[in-house]
Enzyme design. Structure first.
Site, short mmCIF file in Angstrom:
data_model
loop_
_atom_site.label_atom_id
_atom_site.label_comp_id
_atom_site.label_asym_id
_atom_site.label_seq_id
_atom_site.Cartn_x
_atom_site.Cartn_y
_atom_site.Cartn_z
N GLY A 262 0.75 -1.14 0.07
CA GLY A 262 0.02 -0.13 -0.02
C GLY A 262 0.80 1.45 0.12
O GLY A 262 0.59 2.23 -0.79
N GLU A 265 7.46 3.48 4.36
CA GLU A 265 7.83 4.61 5.06
C GLU A 265 9.25 5.22 4.98
O GLU A 265 9.68 5.68 5.97
CB GLU A 265 7.44 4.11 6.44
CG GLU A 265 8.33 3.15 6.99
CD GLU A 265 8.19 1.79 7.00
OE1 GLU A 265 8.68 0.56 7.65
OE2 GLU A 265 7.05 1.34 6.13
N GLU A 299 2.05 5.66 7.65
CA GLU A 299 3.48 5.93 7.16
C GLU A 299 4.34 7.05 7.97
O GLU A 299 5.44 6.99 8.04
CB GLU A 299 3.68 5.97 5.66
CG GLU A 299 2.75 5.01 4.97
CD GLU A 299 3.41 3.36 5.21
OE1 GLU A 299 4.66 3.36 5.52
OE2 GLU A 299 2.29 2.60 5.03
#
Length: 867
Positions: A262, A265, A299
């Protein structure tokens, strides 16, 4: 099928070198990319050789302290570069490698997405870029210089702050980035290409100005506002709740179409699947807007829980992911409805993680070994890991838990830590006030090492004279692959009594850490036995075995003041209805009682709080029902659900139409307002349309062309299961409107693939050959193949054709994208729970997969399925 050798937690040892600094030079050219790395290395003693990881790298040169390394002094085989006799004092190793990101379909390392050069290095992708130990406990400060043609790559991004820009000859340019905070290689990121920038400014609590930049493809700029505002809300929340402030001068987010996850980070340069960035009310549903806000926050929160403090090794993955999921769940709960958020999270846990815990791919939150770490990015690591953090919060309370978090941050900032480090920090911080901890922290740590969902069995006895309800509780955890002997866990169990007028007395928290426990609750002497509100707020991730009468469930549904327990009572009744219908023996008494309870709820609704009612009315998930059926019969459950929805539409037609009238005024309200009314509208359309209501079908058809994506998609879901003209018209209108927007068109692919048609298999094959289908985009693959596996009548065809087709598709995907393929293979994880015929057919499909040449990722999953 060949499996890789397992990596074991017990074999961990520190890397025998320190790597305080890395200088990377990335030269992007039309046909390849040259990567020159300079590693400042410091021996820690005892290392006879230096070993670095490298995959698909063409060596151009190797230098040690500026001198060429002779061919006899190093070797490169089996993805390992070995310098045979490194110096015993600090030294510099420089390598130059050629890589080909233009033909990298794995979406790991450096690859091309829609003309954009992008990276994905978690978990082990950096070794596809240059030679490096590529393990999370090796932290370095990075300086990265990127050089490319300005015409093709006007934007050059990496981690940290941009410290210089250069204009070069031949239309080329370069940008140098410096990250002052030590980080492991999996957090490295690079993006180069043509992008449009949306810029904003955030001022931190201490007054520092941070430049926020969101980078999207041309034409997508109008869809970036929601993501930018979500980022700023995340930054403010982390300062207010955790006192954690952003630490650099700029923060970049890039949206790319081809992405296995998805989002990622990477320190100060988050790379997102474009589906989780680009959105407004016309192009995304309410749920997607909230999901985007949540993932943006997730994130960002990793900047501290994952980046500043990272994992010592990949066995500690939940150290960062479980904690950060808990943080993003809390963020959403604070900004929206805490009750609705908790219910949604529990529903997701029961339908995904509990299913994983009960199958052949079950594993602990902290596995003991793995073959491909990418296979352990699971709901167990993330969502169950978050439940462990939530239990600590429940056991300690907000104030003590936050003291523990502050201890954790101060103790391990800038280092690579373990789950034991985290739990000990929470315990030490909480104990600063001198109060007893209230639970055994060593027993609590068993949660990390023990797979499976605990089962809590409850028996009770009511003393009407004293008004006391005595509970006798037992806990046990079923055997899971590789673990047969289970130990008792620490269970925080929140309980209360509920009478006909509401809760009786105070809620109590029982801390159970043995096989058995007992508790006495005070009710009203001389009265009938009150209802038991057990596991309030879902205080522990367990399955409960408790006999509850129809009357008790109705009492909890009507009067419990805990929203989760109230919802859970309704879900329990709905499960009874659906399972009875699936068995061919409908329970008329329960059905009539539930319909009457729902009628009362609908009649009482006059607007506002619609989300609470929408989640209360939602039916249980298929996975929950399958867990209660033996053997599992997916078509029977599917038919029972469709029949019950139609029955609800017939029995509740009047209050549902009144509901539509009440909700219509909320349709145009901007998110987050109005989402309750829109959710209830979709539910009413679904029930009424299934019952044959022509007006509801026409309303749904018209909504597909309207300004709200929430209503458009709700309309499509309401019409999609039925063989009616409105369905085909709605799907066609949606396609014609959004065919040039891949992010949105994926929803159409999923709906088409999951539509229960007689020629469903042929239609799915046609979708895979559709000119708008992108076989290299994980989003597209998940839309079509994920939609297909949700198409119960077609996927679960008794002749096994659906299973064989899916096995073929997984094998094909595996040849170009092993991560996506290995995750898809888990669709077969419940094969042994089906009836004999389906069980045999699905096992044949698994064996069909196993007989082929598979990646280590997919081979590991298939091997687990076959055990």
């Amino acid at each position: 099928m060949v499996s890789a050798a397992p990596v074991r937690l017990a074999d961990y040892s520190p890397w025998p070198f320190a790597l305080p600094a890395i200088h990377l030079a990335v030269d992007i050219r039309p046909g390849d990319v040259l990567v020159t790395s300079r590693l400042d290395l410091e021996p820690r003693g005892g290392a006879e050789a230096l070993q670095l990881r490298g995959v698909d790298l063409e060596i151009c040169s190797i230098k040690l302290n500026g001198d060429d390394v002779a061919g006899d002094d190093y070797s490169y085989r089996d993805q390992l570069l070995t310098i045979h006799s490194p110096p015993s004092k600090p030294f510099v190793l420089e390598t130059c490698c050629r890589i080909d990101p233009y033909n990298n379909s794995s979406l790991e390392g450096l690859y091309v997405s829609g003309g954009l050069l992008s990276t994905q290095c978690e978990a082990e992708g950096f070794r596809r870029i240059t030679f490096h130990p590529d393990r999370p406990d090796v932290l370095s400060r990075w300086t990265v210089r990127i050089e490319a043609s300005r015409a093709s790559c006007p934007v050059l991004l990496s981690n940290g702050n941009a410290i210089s820009e250069e204009e070069l000859t031949d239309g080329r340019h370069a940008v140098t980035w410096k990250d002052p905070f030590p980080k492991p290689s999996y957090l490295f990121a690079l993006v180069a290409g043509e992008l449009r920038e949306i810029r904003d400014l955030y001022t931190t609590a201490s007054g520092r100005a941070v430049t926020l930049r969101l980078h999207v493809e041309e034409g997508d700029e109008p869809y970036s506002t929601h993501a930018m505002e979500s980022l700023k809300r995340s930054m403010a929340w982390d300062e207010q709740v955790y006192q954690l402030e952003y630490d650099l001068d700029e923060y970049n987010i890039v949206a790319v179409r081809h992405f296995n996850m998805g989002a990622m980070e990477n320190k100060s340069l988050n790379i997102f699947n474009s589906k989780l960035v680009l959105a407004d009310a016309e192009t995304a549903t309410d749920a997607e807007l909230e999901r985007i806000e949540s993932v943006i926050a997730h994130e960002y929160f990793h900047n501290w829980s994952g980046n500043r403090i990272t994992c010592r090794d990949w066995f500690q993955l939940s150290l960062k992911e479980g904690l950060t999921v808990f943080r993003d769940q809390s963020f959403t709960a604070d900004l929206h409805s805490a009750a609705v958020k908790r219910i949604e999270d529990v529903a997701m846990l029961r339908n995904t993680q509990f299913r994983e815990d009960a199958g052949p791919t079950a594993h602990p939150v902290k596995p003991a070994e793995y073959q491909a770490i990418d296979n352990f990015y699971t709901t167990t690591i993330y969502e169950k890991g978050a439940e462990l953090i939530r239990m600590l919060h429940t056991l300690l309370g907000q104030e003590r838990f936050m003291r523990g978090m502050a201890t954790y941050v101060s103790r391990f900032d800038g280092t690579a830590a373990t789950t034991e480090d985290f739990v000990q920090s929470i315990v030490d911080g909480a104990a600063q006030d001198g109060q007893p901890l209230g639970f055994d922290s060593e027993r609590f740590k068993r949660w990390y090492h023990q797979a499976g969902t605990p089962e809590l069995t409850v028996q009770r006895q009511w003393d009407a004279v004293k008004g006391e309800l005595t509970l006798e509780l037992r806990q046990s955890t079923p055997p899971t692959p590789g673990q047969t002997e289970k130990q008792p866990l620490v269970l925080p169990i929140a309980v209360a009594l509920v009478g006909e007028k509401g809760r009786i007395g105070e809620e109590q928290l029982l801390v159970m850490d043995g096989d058995q426990a007992s508790l006495t609750l005070q009710g009203d002497p001389g009265s009938a036995a009150p209802a038991l509100s057990l596991l309030r707020r879902f205080s522990a991730p367990v399955n409960v075995q408790l006999e509850q009468s129809l009357q008790e469930s109705l009492q909890l549904l009507a009067h419990d003041d805990d929203p989760f327990s109230r919802w859970d009572a309704g879900q329990r009744l709905a499960r009874q209805v659906l399972l009875a219908r699936a068995s061919g023996e409908p329970d008329a008494t329960v059905e009539a009682a539930l319909i009457q309870a729902l009628r009362q709820r609908l009649n009482a609704f006059d607007g506002g709080g619609g989300q609470d009612l929408a989640v209360l009315l939602a039916l249980p998930g298929t996975a929950e029902l399958e867990a209660l059926q033996n053997p599992v019969d997916p078509p029977a459950l599917y038919a029972a659900r469709r029949e019950w929805i139609a029955e609800l539409g017939r029995q509740l037609a009047d209050p549902l139409n009144q509901l539509l009238d009440v909700c219509r005024g909320e349709w145009p309200q901007a998110w987050p307002a109005g989402q309750g009314g829109r959710s209830l509208t979709g539910l009413a359309w679904s029930w009424l349309a299934a019952a044959g209501d022509a007006e509801a079908r026409n309303q749904a058809l018209e909504a597909v062309s309207g300004p709200s994506m929430t209503l458009a998609r709700a309309a499509l879901r309401a019409l999609q299961p039925m063989e009616v003209d409105e369905r085909d018209l709605a799907l066609d209108r949606f396609y014609q409107r959004w065919q040039d927007k891949p992010v949105i068109l994926d929803a159409w692919f999923a709906l088409e693939a999951s539509a229960p048609r007689t020629d469903g298999l042929q239609r799915v094959q046609a979708l895979l050959e559709h000119p708008r289908f992108d076989p290299l985009a994980p989003n597209s693959l998940r839309a079509v193949l994920g939609g297909f596996t949700a198409n119960v009548p077609v996927f679960h065809a008794i002749d096994g054709s659906g299973y064989r087709f899916m096995a073929d598709q997984i094998a094909a995907v595996d040849r170009r994208n092993p991560i996506t393929a290995s995750r898809m293979a888990k669709v077969f994880s419940r094969w042994s729970s089906y009836g004999v015929d389906r069980q045999s057919a699905m096992r044949q499909a698994i064996d069909q997969l196993a007989a082929g040449e598979l990646s280590s990722n997919t081979a590991e999953v298939v091997a687990m399925l076959r055990t």
